[in-house]
Design an enzyme around this catalytic site. Structure first.
Site, short mmCIF file in Angstrom:
data_model
loop_
_atom_site.label_atom_id
_atom_site.label_comp_id
_atom_site.label_asym_id
_atom_site.label_seq_id
_atom_site.Cartn_x
_atom_site.Cartn_y
_atom_site.Cartn_z
N ASP A 209 0.83 -1.20 0.00
CA ASP A 209 0.00 0.00 0.00
C ASP A 209 0.87 1.26 0.00
OD1 ASP A 209 -2.80 0.97 0.36
OD2 ASP A 209 -1.97 1.88 2.18
N GLU A 271 1.81 -0.59 -4.97
CA GLU A 271 0.81 0.42 -5.31
C GLU A 271 1.55 1.75 -5.28
OE1 GLU A 271 -3.08 2.90 -3.94
OE2 GLU A 271 -1.48 2.40 -2.57
#
Ligand code: GLC
Length: 553
Positions: A209, A271
């Site tokens: 993330d 990401e």
């Protein structure tokens, strides 16, 4: 699942499950791990290689689980560690790999470390795990001008244990998501240990993330640019060189889990909303991460020139570092592509977030038609592809959610100016005639499902020729049989500019792909065999606007 020796991830199709919204086993309206386990055969049947689970860790759920309070446990709303082990075992039995999310940029403010930081003094070791600073103007002003991605300032002032107004802490996202200080060795050690915890439990990899946010520029200088729209290289909180050192260590950890010395069986995918593609390619050099999401592709409009440019550029950048390119059209942070493509398309890159009832509505029929055509382009491309739950059903964005039901912190933090990301997170319909369309035994899912989700449920589409579900199954089976993900792409001459025309050739075969983005029907070349088409295609009929076909020439 032993190592395949083939670097399975180079052409894998990975399906994103958003645990809150996939399948609810206990009827509380929120999806859970036992629900996922029960529905896994859907994925084996669909023909994907792996499942990526968005966070299911202990969390107050202020950002739907991307606010982790305990990295080594399962939130009771989703189950427990035994339920996770059962999910893993079932997935592996079905031949599916499992990738989990790791959230290293920030924890939840409920994390024991952050609570300890608040209870400790400025300058303490407890505070040094996060980014605490004194404010300007006698402490009254935030330490710099950074803005939260969810709206408002990226700094919040704390009350010191003695009751006086005190330091400020950095949160690039919600106030409940304090950023870690990655210059602190303790932080580094802890997150590496968390990786090992899940690797020891058998996971096949991690989706990282906000991978481009961990390291901040020295001295935390003001941001002189619009931090969300300028190339990321210009912003002091994004894509700082220090992140690469972190991912080098992480790669050594995943490599140490290789089976029988086989290369990298456990994977890391970033990401990272990083532009340009050259900067993004640095994340997937051979001694760093295996993959990064290709958001440039996701943001490319459905226009032939733009599509050609992005595909060509993306393949070249990945090849330059020896990594597979990845492709993605939808995820839990953006408007579903079946709705995004239902608007007029403008050149350039566009990130679309949140549609409300008062906004201009997408053309649903056009959106689905284009979404099917775009997916048929994507699944032919060399490399690895990511699917978001429900896109195989042709689900549109839920655009009419009542404001009271919205839960994305973006909505509240922008005072409603941004509708937020709830519209793509609405629970998946499985059965047309069951309560909550078969999402679970209850009839009150955490976000209300729109009536158009009924006919799009999985059951009524299964086995029905021409349904979106069967289109995905066909494309995935052909992609697999022809090993298109391992192929090479060649653009074909002799077609109008408004047509994407390319061949993908692998050791196992070849396919010619034509996607008609123009407004004129396209006659198919003589003597071709249609392998698949994004809309039903009569023999000898031309390819209509917004249709894609896979051919054998
Ligand atoms: C990532 C996630 C998003 C989350 C944010 C903060 O962008 O995909 O859902 O809100 O990080 O963790």
């Amino acid at each position: 699942m032993a190592g395949s020796g083939e670097q399975w991830w180079r052409d894998a199709v990975i399906y994103q499950v958003y645990p809150r919204s996939w399948a609810d086993s206990d009827g509380d309206g929120i999806g859970d791990l036992p629900g996922i386990t029960t529905r896994l055969p859907h994925l084996a049947d669909l023909g994907v290689d792996a499942v990526w689970l968005s966070p299911f860790y202990t969390s107050p759920q202020r950002d739907a689980g991307y606010d982790v309070a305990d990295y080594r446990d399962v939130d009771p709303v989703f189950g427990d560690l035994a339920a996770f082990d059962a999910l893993m075992a079932r997935a592996h039995e079905l031949g599916l790999r499992v990738i989990v999310d790791i959230v290293p940029n920030h924890s939840s403010s409920d994390h024991a470390w952050f609570k300890a930081a608040l209870a400790s003094k400025p300058g303490s070791a407890e505070r040094a795990r996060y980014i605490f600073r004194d404010g300007g103007d006698g402490g009254e002003q935030p330490p710099n001008n950074w803005q939260s991605l969810f709206g408002g300032p990226a700094w919040t002032r704390v009350t010191e244990p003695d009751g006086t107004p005190g330091q400020w802490y950095l949160h690039l996202f919600d106030t409940s998501q304090p950023d870690f200080d990655w210059t602190n060795a303790e932080v580094r050690g802890e997150l590496e240990d968390v990786l090992r915890f899940w690797l020891d439990r058998g996971v096949d990899g991690f989706r990282i993330d906000v991978a481009h946010g961990l390291v901040k520029a020295d001295g935390l200088p003001d941001s002189e640019h619009d931090q969300w729209s300028e190339p990321t290289a210009l912003a002091p909180m994004w894509d700082q060189p220090g992140v690469h050192d972190i991912y080098g260590s992480w790669r050594r950890i995943t490599d140490s889990y290789a089976v029988d010395g086989e290369d990298a069986d456990r994977i890391l995918c970033a990401e990272a909303w990083v532009l340009p593609a050259e900067a993004l390619a640095r994340y997937v050099r051979h001694d760093e991460l295996h993959q990064s999401f290709n958001f440039e592709y996701l943001m490319t409009p459905w226009l032939a020139d733009d599509q050609r440019r992005t595909i060509t550029h993306s393949l070249a950048q990945a090849e330059a570092v020896g990594a597979p390119q990845t492709w993605v059209l939808s995820n839990h942070d953006v408007v579903r592509h079946a709705s995004r493509l239902g608007y007029p398309q403008q050149p350039g890159l566009h990130r679309v977030e949140g549609i409300g009832a008062d906004d201009q509505q997408p053309d649903a029929e056009l959106g689905l038609r284009r979404a099917r055509a775009a997916t048929a382009v994507m699944l032919a491309l060399p490399g690895s592809a990511y699917l978001f739950q429900g896109e195989e059903l042709g689900l549109p964005e839920a655009t009419q959610l009542p404001d009271e039901s919205r839960q994305d912190p973006t909505f509240a933090r922008t005072g409603g100016a941004s509708k937020g990301r709830d519209g793509c997170r609405v629970p998946v319909p499985w059965e047309a005639d069951a309560p909550s369309y078969g999402f679970g035994p209850g009839d009150q899912p955490w976000l209300p499902q729109p009536p158009e989700y009924g006919p799009l449920a999985a059951d009524p589409q299964r086995g029905v020729l021409g349904s979106t579900l069967e289109l995905y199954r066909t494309l995935l089976a052909l992609r697999h049989a022809l090993r298109l993900g391992r192929g090479n792409l060649t653009w074909l001459d002799g077609f109008p500019d408004t047509v994407l025309a390319f061949a993908v050739t692998s050791a196992a075969g070849e396919v010619t792909v034509l996607a008609n983005l123009g407004d004129q029907p396209l006659a198919l070349p003589d003597g071709t065999t249609v392998l698949a088409s994004s809309q039903p295609l009569e023999p000898g009929a031309p390819l209509g606007t917004d249709e894609t076909v896979w051919l054998h020439l």
